[in-house]
Write a protein that holds these residues in place. Structure first.
Motif, PDB file in Angstrom:
ATOM      1  N   MET A 192       0.836  -1.197   0.000  1.00 33.86           N
ATOM      2  CA  MET A 192       0.000   0.000   0.000  1.00 33.86           C
ATOM      3  C   MET A 192       0.872   1.248   0.000  1.00 33.86           C
ATOM      4  O   MET A 192       1.946   1.271   0.591  1.00 33.86           O
ATOM      5  CB  MET A 192      -0.908  -0.014   1.232  1.00 33.86           C
ATOM      6  CG  MET A 192      -1.812   1.208   1.374  1.00 33.86           C
ATOM      7  SD  MET A 192      -2.960   1.049   2.759  1.00 33.86           S
ATOM      8  CE  MET A 192      -3.237   2.759   3.142  1.00 33.86           C
ATOM      9  N   LYS A 193       0.400   2.302  -0.669  1.00 31.61           N
ATOM     10  CA  LYS A 193       1.067   3.589  -0.731  1.00 31.61           C
ATOM     11  C   LYS A 193       0.210   4.648  -0.040  1.00 31.61           C
ATOM     12  O   LYS A 193      -1.016   4.538   0.008  1.00 31.61           O
ATOM     13  CB  LYS A 193       1.296   4.022  -2.180  1.00 31.61           C
ATOM     14  CG  LYS A 193       2.185   3.101  -2.990  1.00 31.61           C
ATOM     15  CD  LYS A 193       2.287   3.622  -4.418  1.00 31.61           C
ATOM     16  CE  LYS A 193       3.149   2.720  -5.291  1.00 31.61           C
ATOM     17  NZ  LYS A 193       3.224   3.210  -6.688  1.00 31.61           N
ATOM     18  N   ASP A 194       0.864   5.689   0.482  1.00 31.71           N
ATOM     19  CA  ASP A 194       0.126   6.820   1.033  1.00 31.71           C
ATOM     20  C   ASP A 194      -0.706   7.477  -0.069  1.00 31.71           C
ATOM     21  O   ASP A 194      -0.278   7.531  -1.239  1.00 31.71           O
ATOM     22  CB  ASP A 194       1.089   7.860   1.597  1.00 31.71           C
ATOM     23  CG  ASP A 194       1.853   7.367   2.814  1.00 31.71           C
ATOM     24  OD1 ASP A 194       1.595   6.242   3.270  1.00 31.71           O
ATOM     25  OD2 ASP A 194       2.718   8.124   3.298  1.00 31.71           O
ATOM     26  N   PHE A 195      -1.870   7.974   0.302  1.00 34.09           N
ATOM     27  CA  PHE A 195      -2.687   8.739  -0.642  1.00 34.09           C
ATOM     28  C   PHE A 195      -3.611   9.658   0.141  1.00 34.09           C
ATOM     29  O   PHE A 195      -3.752   9.543   1.361  1.00 34.09           O
ATOM     30  CB  PHE A 195      -3.490   7.819  -1.567  1.00 34.09           C
ATOM     31  CG  PHE A 195      -4.577   7.018  -0.893  1.00 34.09           C
ATOM     32  CD1 PHE A 195      -5.890   7.464  -0.882  1.00 34.09           C
ATOM     33  CD2 PHE A 195      -4.287   5.805  -0.268  1.00 34.09           C
ATOM     34  CE1 PHE A 195      -6.894   6.725  -0.272  1.00 34.09           C
ATOM     35  CE2 PHE A 195      -5.281   5.050   0.338  1.00 34.09           C
ATOM     36  CZ  PHE A 195      -6.592   5.511   0.342  1.00 34.09           C
ATOM     37  N   LYS A 196      -4.240  10.574  -0.583  1.00 37.55           N
ATOM     38  CA  LYS A 196      -5.184  11.505   0.036  1.00 37.55           C
ATOM     39  C   LYS A 196      -6.603  11.155  -0.399  1.00 37.55           C
ATOM     40  O   LYS A 196      -6.864  10.996  -1.594  1.00 37.55           O
ATOM     41  CB  LYS A 196      -4.847  12.947  -0.342  1.00 37.55           C
ATOM     42  CG  LYS A 196      -3.543  13.430   0.284  1.00 37.55           C
ATOM     43  CD  LYS A 196      -3.266  14.889  -0.060  1.00 37.55           C
ATOM     44  CE  LYS A 196      -1.984  15.363   0.624  1.00 37.55           C
ATOM     45  NZ  LYS A 196      -1.693  16.781   0.303  1.00 37.55           N
ATOM     46  N   VAL A 197      -7.491  11.042   0.588  1.00 42.66           N
ATOM     47  CA  VAL A 197      -8.873  10.699   0.302  1.00 42.66           C
ATOM     48  C   VAL A 197      -9.764  11.902   0.584  1.00 42.66           C
ATOM     49  O   VAL A 197      -9.605  12.589   1.594  1.00 42.66           O
ATOM     50  CB  VAL A 197      -9.330   9.473   1.123  1.00 42.66           C
ATOM     51  CG1 VAL A 197      -9.346   9.752   2.616  1.00 42.66           C
ATOM     52  CG2 VAL A 197     -10.718   9.003   0.667  1.00 42.66           C
ATOM     53  N   GLY A 198     -10.693  12.156  -0.323  1.00 41.50           N
ATOM     54  CA  GLY A 198     -11.679  13.203  -0.146  1.00 41.50           C
ATOM     55  C   GLY A 198     -12.999  12.606   0.309  1.00 41.50           C
ATOM     56  O   GLY A 198     -13.468  11.622  -0.268  1.00 41.50           O
ATOM     57  N   ILE A 199     -13.572  13.179   1.360  1.00 41.74           N
ATOM     58  CA  ILE A 199     -14.853  12.710   1.895  1.00 41.74           C
ATOM     59  C   ILE A 199     -15.890  13.781   1.630  1.00 41.74           C
ATOM     60  O   ILE A 199     -15.737  14.938   2.044  1.00 41.74           O
ATOM     61  CB  ILE A 199     -14.763  12.415   3.406  1.00 41.74           C
ATOM     62  CG1 ILE A 199     -13.660  11.397   3.698  1.00 41.74           C
ATOM     63  CG2 ILE A 199     -16.092  11.910   3.935  1.00 41.74           C
ATOM     64  CD1 ILE A 199     -12.376  12.023   4.160  1.00 41.74           C
ATOM     65  N   VAL A 200     -16.952  13.395   0.922  1.00 39.13           N
ATOM     66  CA  VAL A 200     -18.017  14.324   0.564  1.00 39.13           C
ATOM     67  C   VAL A 200     -19.219  14.080   1.468  1.00 39.13           C
ATOM     68  O   VAL A 200     -19.726  12.959   1.559  1.00 39.13           O
ATOM     69  CB  VAL A 200     -18.421  14.150  -0.909  1.00 39.13           C
ATOM     70  CG1 VAL A 200     -19.683  14.947  -1.225  1.00 39.13           C
ATOM     71  CG2 VAL A 200     -17.277  14.576  -1.820  1.00 39.13           C
ATOM     72  N   GLN A 201     -19.680  15.131   2.146  1.00 35.13           N
ATOM     73  CA  GLN A 201     -20.870  15.060   3.001  1.00 35.13           C
ATOM     74  C   GLN A 201     -21.853  16.111   2.505  1.00 35.13           C
ATOM     75  O   GLN A 201     -21.655  17.304   2.718  1.00 35.13           O
ATOM     76  CB  GLN A 201     -20.489  15.298   4.471  1.00 35.13           C
ATOM     77  CG  GLN A 201     -21.662  15.222   5.433  1.00 35.13           C
ATOM     78  CD  GLN A 201     -21.224  15.211   6.884  1.00 35.13           C
ATOM     79  OE1 GLN A 201     -20.715  14.209   7.370  1.00 35.13           O
ATOM     80  NE2 GLN A 201     -21.413  16.325   7.582  1.00 35.13           N
ATOM     81  N   LEU A 202     -22.897  15.669   1.825  1.00 31.55           N
ATOM     82  CA  LEU A 202     -23.882  16.589   1.273  1.00 31.55           C
ATOM     83  C   LEU A 202     -25.283  16.047   1.524  1.00 31.55           C
ATOM     84  O   LEU A 202     -25.465  14.829   1.617  1.00 31.55           O
ATOM     85  CB  LEU A 202     -23.656  16.820  -0.224  1.00 31.55           C
ATOM     86  CG  LEU A 202     -24.077  15.759  -1.236  1.00 31.55           C
ATOM     87  CD1 LEU A 202     -23.919  16.300  -2.650  1.00 31.55           C
ATOM     88  CD2 LEU A 202     -23.280  14.477  -1.107  1.00 31.55           C
ATOM     89  N   PRO A 203     -26.301  16.912   1.648  1.00 31.54           N
ATOM     90  CA  PRO A 203     -27.662  16.429   1.853  1.00 31.54           C
ATOM     91  C   PRO A 203     -28.272  15.970   0.530  1.00 31.54           C
ATOM     92  O   PRO A 203     -27.903  16.460  -0.541  1.00 31.54           O
ATOM     93  CB  PRO A 203     -28.397  17.654   2.393  1.00 31.54           C
ATOM     94  CG  PRO A 203     -27.653  18.817   1.802  1.00 31.54           C
ATOM     95  CD  PRO A 203     -26.216  18.380   1.699  1.00 31.54           C
ATOM     96  N   ALA A 204     -29.184  15.009   0.623  1.00 32.96           N
ATOM     97  CA  ALA A 204     -29.903  14.550  -0.572  1.00 32.96           C
ATOM     98  C   ALA A 204     -31.247  15.273  -0.648  1.00 32.96           C
ATOM     99  O   ALA A 204     -32.094  15.131   0.235  1.00 32.96           O
ATOM    100  CB  ALA A 204     -30.109  13.043  -0.509  1.00 32.96           C
TER     101      ALA A 204
END
Length: 264
Positions: free
Chosen positions: A1-13
């Motif tokens: 495994m390699k380091d990486f950046k994850v984006g977390i999206v929190q939006l209303p439906a």
């Protein structure tokens, strides 16, 4: 495994699918601008979490939401874990997640196996459960993918570990009542069980159709430590996932060796 950046999206439906599609693109674009290599959406991001909306918003395969996710992944040159959307196959509707690579190509799909059937609400009134479980691979490593209520079934997460996963995504839409008691607890337990990062984006809370959403998207380290809790408001966060955290946790607690030792 390699380091990486994850984006977390929190939006209303919202009750307007086109609005949801536009907001998804806006938030994913923002995560990409913040340096994310991989972005994950919440469960049912294009559809209010109600059986009536599952029926109303269900799409055939490769329809508008699928195409938009593919387009957004390609435009931003990211991996996109597409949360989940209601997908109609024949006379059945599935709570399904698609994963797209940097070229916008689908590389994996998963239909929620464990439907949220509790006292007072049953997903199975409108949805059908999936039948298979697996992992997907990127240049950063091997990732597992579950959806929301799956968090209550630890045997699934042990399978992810056996399949080689080091990061597990669990897009979710916990409700306030159960979320307050169990959402963080379950994510921490599954991280510790599997010795994987848990990445669990959720729907944001609002005063409209998502007013009962617990929100509080999480990133949990393999040790069970909470890296981020995103609260209740619509937002985007980018977190660095560190391979060394997985490696060290598995060295400190060699659970797989113990499992080998106890086999009869």
């Amino acid at each position: 495994m390699k380091d990486f950046k994850v984006g977390i999206v929190q939006l209303p439906a919202k009750g307007d699918k086109n609005h949801n599609l536009e907001k998804m693109e806006e938030y994913v674009n923002k995560a990409s601008e913040m340096g994310a290599d991989v972005v994950c959406l919440p469960e049912m991001w294009n559809c209010p979490y109600q059986n009536s909306y599952f029926l109303k918003f269900a799409e055939k395969e490769y329809d508008i939401s699928y195409k938009k996710m593919s387009e957004v992944a390609k435009k931003n040159k990211i991996y996109l874990v597409g949360g989940s959307i209601p997908v109609k196959i024949g006379d059945k509707i599935y709570n399904r997640s698609y994963v797209f690579n940097r070229d916008g190509e689908e590389i994996y799909r998963y239909s929620k196996v464990n439907l949220f059937d509790i006292e007072g609400f049953k997903e199975s009134d409108t949805l059908s459960g999936g039948k298979s479980l697996g992992v997907f691979e990127t240049e950063f490593g091997i990732f597992g993918l579950a959806i929301c209520f799956d968090l209550r079934f630890p045997e699934m997460f042990q399978r992810f570990r056996e399949f080689g996963a080091e990061v597990i995504f669990a897009p979710s839409t916990f409700l306030v009542k159960t979320g307050e008691k169990h959402f963080q607890l379950l994510n921490q337990a599954r991280a510790i069980d599997s010795q994987c990062y848990m990445i669990s984006p959720t729907i944001a809370r609002d005063d409209d159709l998502s007013r009962n959403a617990y929100a509080h998207s999480l990133v949990i380290e393999p040790s069970g430590e909470v890296v981020i809790d995103m609260g209740t408001e619509p937002s985007v966060e980018v977190v660095e996932i560190k391979a060394e955290k997985v490696k060290r946790e598995r060295e400190k607690f060699p659970l797989e060796k113990s499992r080998e030792n106890r086999k009869l």
